[in-house]
Design a protein around this motif. Structure first.
Motif, PDB file in Angstrom:
ATOM      1  N   THR A  15       0.850  -1.186   0.000  1.00 14.26           N
ATOM      2  CA  THR A  15       0.000   0.000   0.000  1.00 14.26           C
ATOM      3  C   THR A  15       0.883   1.232   0.000  1.00 14.26           C
ATOM      4  O   THR A  15       2.079   1.151   0.298  1.00 14.26           O
ATOM      5  CB  THR A  15      -0.954  -0.017   1.226  1.00 14.26           C
ATOM      6  OG1 THR A  15      -1.891   1.049   1.099  1.00 14.26           O
ATOM      7  CG2 THR A  15      -0.212   0.113   2.537  1.00 14.26           C
ATOM      8  N   LEU A  16       0.307   2.362  -0.389  1.00 11.70           N
ATOM      9  CA  LEU A  16       1.056   3.613  -0.359  1.00 11.70           C
ATOM     10  C   LEU A  16       0.526   4.494   0.760  1.00 11.70           C
ATOM     11  O   LEU A  16      -0.686   4.712   0.862  1.00 11.70           O
ATOM     12  CB  LEU A  16       0.926   4.387  -1.677  1.00 11.70           C
ATOM     13  CG  LEU A  16       1.791   5.648  -1.643  1.00 11.70           C
ATOM     14  CD1 LEU A  16       3.145   5.399  -2.290  1.00 11.70           C
ATOM     15  CD2 LEU A  16       1.109   6.851  -2.240  1.00 11.70           C
ATOM     16  N   ILE A  17       1.441   4.975   1.574  1.00 15.55           N
ATOM     17  CA  ILE A  17       1.052   6.027   2.517  1.00 15.55           C
ATOM     18  C   ILE A  17       1.781   7.298   2.120  1.00 15.55           C
ATOM     19  O   ILE A  17       2.805   7.251   1.430  1.00 15.55           O
ATOM     20  CB  ILE A  17       1.360   5.675   3.997  1.00 15.55           C
ATOM     21  CG1 ILE A  17       2.866   5.547   4.244  1.00 15.55           C
ATOM     22  CG2 ILE A  17       0.644   4.408   4.430  1.00 15.55           C
ATOM     23  CD1 ILE A  17       3.301   6.123   5.561  1.00 15.55           C
ATOM     24  N   HIS A  42       6.310  -3.339   6.697  1.00  8.49           N
ATOM     25  CA  HIS A  42       7.699  -3.173   6.254  1.00  8.49           C
ATOM     26  C   HIS A  42       7.798  -2.052   5.233  1.00  8.49           C
ATOM     27  O   HIS A  42       6.972  -1.980   4.314  1.00  8.49           O
ATOM     28  CB  HIS A  42       8.199  -4.458   5.605  1.00  8.49           C
ATOM     29  CG  HIS A  42       8.045  -5.667   6.471  1.00  8.49           C
ATOM     30  ND1 HIS A  42       8.771  -5.845   7.622  1.00  8.49           N
ATOM     31  CD2 HIS A  42       7.225  -6.741   6.357  1.00  8.49           C
ATOM     32  CE1 HIS A  42       8.405  -6.979   8.189  1.00  8.49           C
ATOM     33  NE2 HIS A  42       7.468  -7.547   7.445  1.00  8.49           N
ATOM     34  N   VAL A  43       8.814  -1.211   5.367  1.00  6.25           N
ATOM     35  CA  VAL A  43       9.041  -0.135   4.403  1.00  6.25           C
ATOM     36  C   VAL A  43       9.773  -0.702   3.178  1.00  6.25           C
ATOM     37  O   VAL A  43      10.859  -1.251   3.295  1.00  6.25           O
ATOM     38  CB  VAL A  43       9.887   1.005   5.024  1.00  6.25           C
ATOM     39  CG1 VAL A  43      10.260   2.044   3.967  1.00  6.25           C
ATOM     40  CG2 VAL A  43       9.135   1.652   6.177  1.00  6.25           C
ATOM     41  N   ILE A  82       6.201  12.935   2.045  1.00  8.06           N
ATOM     42  CA  ILE A  82       6.959  11.680   2.036  1.00  8.06           C
ATOM     43  C   ILE A  82       6.044  10.511   1.680  1.00  8.06           C
ATOM     44  O   ILE A  82       5.292  10.027   2.531  1.00  8.06           O
ATOM     45  CB  ILE A  82       7.657  11.437   3.397  1.00  8.06           C
ATOM     46  CG1 ILE A  82       8.618  12.592   3.688  1.00  8.06           C
ATOM     47  CG2 ILE A  82       8.393  10.090   3.385  1.00  8.06           C
ATOM     48  CD1 ILE A  82       9.430  12.434   4.952  1.00  8.06           C
ATOM     49  N   PRO A  83       6.072  10.085   0.395  1.00  6.42           N
ATOM     50  CA  PRO A  83       5.363   8.861   0.034  1.00  6.42           C
ATOM     51  C   PRO A  83       6.195   7.648   0.455  1.00  6.42           C
ATOM     52  O   PRO A  83       7.423   7.666   0.350  1.00  6.42           O
ATOM     53  CB  PRO A  83       5.230   8.949  -1.491  1.00  6.42           C
ATOM     54  CG  PRO A  83       6.278   9.899  -1.941  1.00  6.42           C
ATOM     55  CD  PRO A  83       6.697  10.732  -0.754  1.00  6.42           C
ATOM     56  N   VAL A  84       5.515   6.628   0.942  1.00  6.05           N
ATOM     57  CA  VAL A  84       6.186   5.420   1.453  1.00  6.05           C
ATOM     58  C   VAL A  84       5.402   4.200   0.973  1.00  6.05           C
ATOM     59  O   VAL A  84       4.171   4.172   1.087  1.00  6.05           O
ATOM     60  CB  VAL A  84       6.185   5.405   3.007  1.00  6.05           C
ATOM     61  CG1 VAL A  84       6.898   4.175   3.553  1.00  6.05           C
ATOM     62  CG2 VAL A  84       6.795   6.675   3.592  1.00  6.05           C
ATOM     63  N   VAL A  85       6.103   3.198   0.445  1.00  5.61           N
ATOM     64  CA  VAL A  85       5.447   1.927   0.125  1.00  5.61           C
ATOM     65  C   VAL A  85       5.605   1.007   1.322  1.00  5.61           C
ATOM     66  O   VAL A  85       6.725   0.767   1.786  1.00  5.61           O
ATOM     67  CB  VAL A  85       6.051   1.258  -1.130  1.00  5.61           C
ATOM     68  CG1 VAL A  85       5.358  -0.072  -1.411  1.00  5.61           C
ATOM     69  CG2 VAL A  85       5.963   2.177  -2.344  1.00  5.61           C
ATOM     70  N   GLU A 146      13.075   1.565  -7.582  1.00  2.51           N
ATOM     71  CA  GLU A 146      13.083   2.276  -6.292  1.00  2.51           C
ATOM     72  C   GLU A 146      12.403   1.476  -5.182  1.00  2.51           C
ATOM     73  O   GLU A 146      12.303   1.942  -4.056  1.00  2.51           O
ATOM     74  CB  GLU A 146      12.380   3.632  -6.443  1.00  2.51           C
ATOM     75  CG  GLU A 146      13.103   4.569  -7.382  1.00  2.51           C
ATOM     76  CD  GLU A 146      12.301   5.828  -7.670  1.00  2.51           C
ATOM     77  OE1 GLU A 146      12.860   6.923  -7.525  1.00  2.51           O
ATOM     78  OE2 GLU A 146      11.115   5.715  -8.047  1.00  2.51           O
ATOM     79  N   ILE A 147      11.905   0.294  -5.524  1.00  2.41           N
ATOM     80  CA  ILE A 147      11.183  -0.510  -4.536  1.00  2.41           C
ATOM     81  C   ILE A 147      12.019  -1.715  -4.116  1.00  2.41           C
ATOM     82  O   ILE A 147      12.556  -2.424  -4.968  1.00  2.41           O
ATOM     83  CB  ILE A 147       9.801  -0.939  -5.100  1.00  2.41           C
ATOM     84  CG1 ILE A 147       8.985   0.324  -5.441  1.00  2.41           C
ATOM     85  CG2 ILE A 147       9.047  -1.813  -4.105  1.00  2.41           C
ATOM     86  CD1 ILE A 147       7.668   0.059  -6.147  1.00  2.41           C
TER      87      ILE A 147
END
Ligand code: IDP
Length: 153
Positions: A15-17, A42-43, A82-85, A146-147
């Protein structure tokens, strides 16, 4: 019973936060990431970026025409975000539970929005609301290089 009890399937999801401007301004980056990490998520990717007003409008296209659209897209493009997966079992629903309801006055105690958000627009954090939005929103901010692919499983 004639049938064995079926256990719900725990899906490994991404998911994206987004840590929104109001949270970054108030030095809450660590606090917010800690809550997700402590919950077992987990990031997989993270960056700090400033989006244009146009990009903010594209990101929130489903809300175009609503009363709060202008305020929301102005806020999102006002300073870096700051987008975070994040990944984990049922990550989409899990993240939304940790975030709490959109407006902090409706959010349950212990949720990010109850504890940290300023109001119904400056609510500190975004989280995808479905597998389709998660896929679209992750691709909006990150390319596959980037992931951190191999972190899962
Ligand atoms: P969500 O972020 O809880 O999924 P959405 O309905 O998708 O909520 O709305 C996206 C964002 O738009 C919210 O997080 C909030 O910043 C803003 N927003 C939503 N509803 C309102 C409202 O009624 N007034 C002001 N801002 C709103």
């Amino acid at each position: 019973a004639a049938f064995p009890l079926l256990k719900p399937i725990n899906m490994l999801e991404r998911t994206l936060i987004i840590i929104k401007p109001d949270a970054i301004k108030r030095e809450l980056i660590g606090e917010i990431l800690l809550r997700f990490e402590n919950a077992g998520l987990h990031v997989l990717a993270m960056k700090m970026v400033q989006v244009s007003k146009r990009d903010a409008e594209k990101f929130y296209a489903e809300h175009a025409g609503k009363s709060f659209f202008e305020k929301l897209t102005t806020l999102l493009s006002s300073t870096p975000i700051i987008p975070v997966v994040l990944s984990g079992e049922n990550a989409i629903a899990h993240v939304r539970k940790i975030m709490g309801a959109t407006n902090p006055v409706d959010a349950e105690e212990g949720t990010i929005r109850h504890d940290l958000a300023l109001d119904g627009t400056q609510n500190s954090v975004h989280g995808s609301d479905s597998p389709d939005s998660a896929a679209r929103e992750i691709a909006f901010f990150f390319n596959t290089l980037e992931i951190f692919e191999n972190r899962e499983g």
